[in-house]
Design a protein around this motif. Structure first.
Motif, PDB file in Angstrom:
ATOM      1  N   THR A 151       0.831  -1.201   0.000  1.00  0.00           N
ATOM      2  CA  THR A 151       0.000   0.000   0.000  1.00  0.00           C
ATOM      3  C   THR A 151       0.868   1.255   0.000  1.00  0.00           C
ATOM      4  O   THR A 151       0.614   2.205  -0.749  1.00  0.00           O
ATOM      5  N   GLN A 152       1.902   1.260   0.828  1.00  0.00           N
ATOM      6  CA  GLN A 152       2.792   2.420   0.900  1.00  0.00           C
ATOM      7  C   GLN A 152       3.547   2.637  -0.411  1.00  0.00           C
ATOM      8  O   GLN A 152       3.672   3.769  -0.878  1.00  0.00           O
ATOM      9  N   THR A 153       4.033   1.574  -1.003  1.00  0.00           N
ATOM     10  CA  THR A 153       4.791   1.702  -2.239  1.00  0.00           C
ATOM     11  C   THR A 153       3.900   2.170  -3.383  1.00  0.00           C
ATOM     12  O   THR A 153       4.277   3.056  -4.154  1.00  0.00           O
ATOM     13  N   LEU A 154       2.705   1.592  -3.491  1.00  0.00           N
ATOM     14  CA  LEU A 154       1.777   2.040  -4.529  1.00  0.00           C
ATOM     15  C   LEU A 154       1.339   3.482  -4.291  1.00  0.00           C
ATOM     16  O   LEU A 154       1.147   4.242  -5.253  1.00  0.00           O
ATOM     17  N   ALA A 155       1.211   3.894  -3.033  1.00  0.00           N
ATOM     18  CA  ALA A 155       0.849   5.282  -2.721  1.00  0.00           C
ATOM     19  C   ALA A 155       1.979   6.229  -3.137  1.00  0.00           C
ATOM     20  O   ALA A 155       1.725   7.318  -3.670  1.00  0.00           O
ATOM     21  N   MET A 156       3.223   5.830  -2.898  1.00  0.00           N
ATOM     22  CA  MET A 156       4.357   6.658  -3.317  1.00  0.00           C
ATOM     23  C   MET A 156       4.424   6.765  -4.839  1.00  0.00           C
ATOM     24  O   MET A 156       4.709   7.836  -5.386  1.00  0.00           O
ATOM     25  N   LEU A 157       4.157   5.670  -5.528  1.00  0.00           N
ATOM     26  CA  LEU A 157       4.116   5.703  -6.990  1.00  0.00           C
ATOM     27  C   LEU A 157       3.001   6.627  -7.460  1.00  0.00           C
ATOM     28  O   LEU A 157       3.199   7.430  -8.380  1.00  0.00           O
ATOM     29  N   ALA A 158       1.844   6.566  -6.817  1.00  0.00           N
ATOM     30  CA  ALA A 158       0.727   7.448  -7.179  1.00  0.00           C
ATOM     31  C   ALA A 158       1.108   8.911  -6.973  1.00  0.00           C
ATOM     32  O   ALA A 158       0.753   9.775  -7.792  1.00  0.00           O
ATOM     33  N   GLU A 159       1.825   9.207  -5.902  1.00  0.00           N
ATOM     34  CA  GLU A 159       2.284  10.588  -5.657  1.00  0.00           C
ATOM     35  C   GLU A 159       3.248  11.052  -6.741  1.00  0.00           C
ATOM     36  O   GLU A 159       3.180  12.201  -7.195  1.00  0.00           O
TER      37      GLU A 159
END
Length: 174
Positions: free
Chosen positions: A6-14
């Protein structure tokens, strides 16, 4: 609970959002304009990252070591004269959605056979799904930074200022 995925995908989304903010309010002509000695244009950066999303997701999903179509197409770095920025943005968002869907359930520890390329050792190379996701994040963040420099050279617009203005416009929750 927040997971590594979740954190990694959120960073990619950012990182993706930062890139898209950089592209706000541009004409197609501006998106195809070089502003540095580099051949990169804003439309070219967007097109390249769309290719990166598609290629890396295909490598992840097939894990067959076969080179995906367009992987080494050097035109991916250029803004095509017959395409609009809106079309390239839509392709990017569609590719990102497919990537997010693929990484939502994949075992991050699964090993994936990579395609051979001119600079890799002759023996087969494997990356974990996690490493592919992190590579995509790094690639996106790096090119979002390139895009910010290109945009600032083009018309003085700063992604950081736009991010700050957007944050200030958000309700404070009082």
């Amino acid at each position: 609970m927040t997971t590594e995925r979740t954190q990694t995908l959120a960073m990619l989304a950012e990182a993706r959002e930062s890139l898209l903010i950089t592209l706000r309010d541009l004409t197609d002509e501006q998106a195809g304009t070089r502003t540095t000695v580099s051949e990169l244009t804003l439309g070219g950066v967007l097109r390249h990252l769309s290719t990166a999303e598609r290629v890396l997701t295909r490598i992840l999903l097939t894990a067959d070591g076969v080179e995906p179509e367009g992987m080494y197409d050097m035109d991916q770095y250029k803004m095509p004269t017959d395409r609009t920025l809106d079309e390239l943005r839509a392709e990017y968002l569609a590719a990102a959605k497919i990537t997010d869907t693929a990484f939502a359930t994949v075992d991050l520890d699964s090993m994936v056979l990579l395609p051979q390329n001119p600079w890799s050792p002759p023996e087969p190379q494997y990356w974990s799904a996690r490493q592919i996701l992190l590579h995509l994040f790094r690639e996106t963040a790096q090119h979002a930074g390139h895009a910010d420099i290109i945009r600032e050279s083009l018309d003085g617009a700063s992604t950081t200022e736009q991010l700050g203005a957007a944050a200030q416009a958000q309700p404070s929750g009082d």
